[in-house]
Scaffold this active site. Sequence first.
Site, PDB file in Angstrom:
ATOM      1  N   ASP A  26      24.107  10.091 -21.017  1.00 16.11           N
ATOM      2  CA  ASP A  26      24.349  11.331 -20.291  1.00 16.11           C
ATOM      3  C   ASP A  26      25.724  11.308 -19.629  1.00 16.11           C
ATOM      4  OD1 ASP A  26      23.826  13.820 -19.209  1.00 16.11           O
ATOM      5  OD2 ASP A  26      22.737  13.023 -17.477  1.00 16.11           O
ATOM      6  N   GLY A  29      29.992  15.540 -21.154  1.00 16.85           N
ATOM      7  CA  GLY A  29      30.664  16.782 -20.796  1.00 16.85           C
ATOM      8  C   GLY A  29      31.380  16.685 -19.461  1.00 16.85           C
ATOM      9  N   ASN A  74      19.051  20.482 -26.900  1.00 18.58           N
ATOM     10  CA  ASN A  74      20.506  20.500 -27.086  1.00 18.58           C
ATOM     11  C   ASN A  74      20.984  21.581 -28.044  1.00 18.58           C
ATOM     12  OD1 ASN A  74      21.009  16.884 -26.772  1.00 18.58           O
ATOM     13  ND2 ASN A  74      21.013  18.502 -25.227  1.00 18.58           N
TER      14      ASN A  74
END
Length: 246
Positions: A26, A29, A74
């Site tokens: 994780d 982004g 996702n």
Amino acid sequence: MGIFKKKQNYSIENIVMPEHVAIIMDGNGRWAKKRGLPRSAGHSAGAKNFRKIIRYCSDIGIKYLTMYAFSTENWKRPEDEVGALMKLFKQYLEEALRDFKDDTIKLQFIGDTTAFSEEIQSLMKDAVEGSRNRDGMVLNLAMNYGGRSEIVMAAKKLAEKAAKGELSANDITEKMISDSIYTAGQPDPDLIIRPSGEYRTSNFLLWQSAYSEYVIMDKLWPDFSTDDMNFALLEYAKRNRRFGGV
């Protein structure tokens, strides 16, 4: 669950190692955003780190490693981001087939892989077949994976058997469900690591993680190092696992 920050180098000599480790990759982004880069750059950096960490886990003797690569949720991301992820998956699979023929890692996929393109499905099949007889670490790549959908899948399998008269509702046991999910035949994860500092399971290994130990680290996935991995393993080794007992 606790959140931990790396403060120094950590040695894992002579510790009790988990048999099965799972990692929620994780923070790609956010890693890119902090650097003013497109999210695709974060995924590329995360993919590079993925290769490093799986190799390290294999080298230190982890027997099973499950990596959360792409969830059922996702697909909701922007089309260009999903496209960039599919390109990275394809590159990894081509690399696995081309460059790791003599590797010991046994590759498996967990999740509904029928949602991917025929090209990626074919590469997945070839990669699994090519590693079938290897005797090293088992690497589970969770692709189009969701813990709830996995449990639904197991329930449907057992319901079909019940409809055929092969079992009754009273016959169903926890073991039957464990034998009907993607990780059938594997031990449940001893340790689940979540970089990025988020306190969520994110629909990951819901059935398998009933007694898993969690280590949550304030480190975005592309920055997660082998030293961070050692820290998580040391933290696991300090836990007293009672499995509901005293």
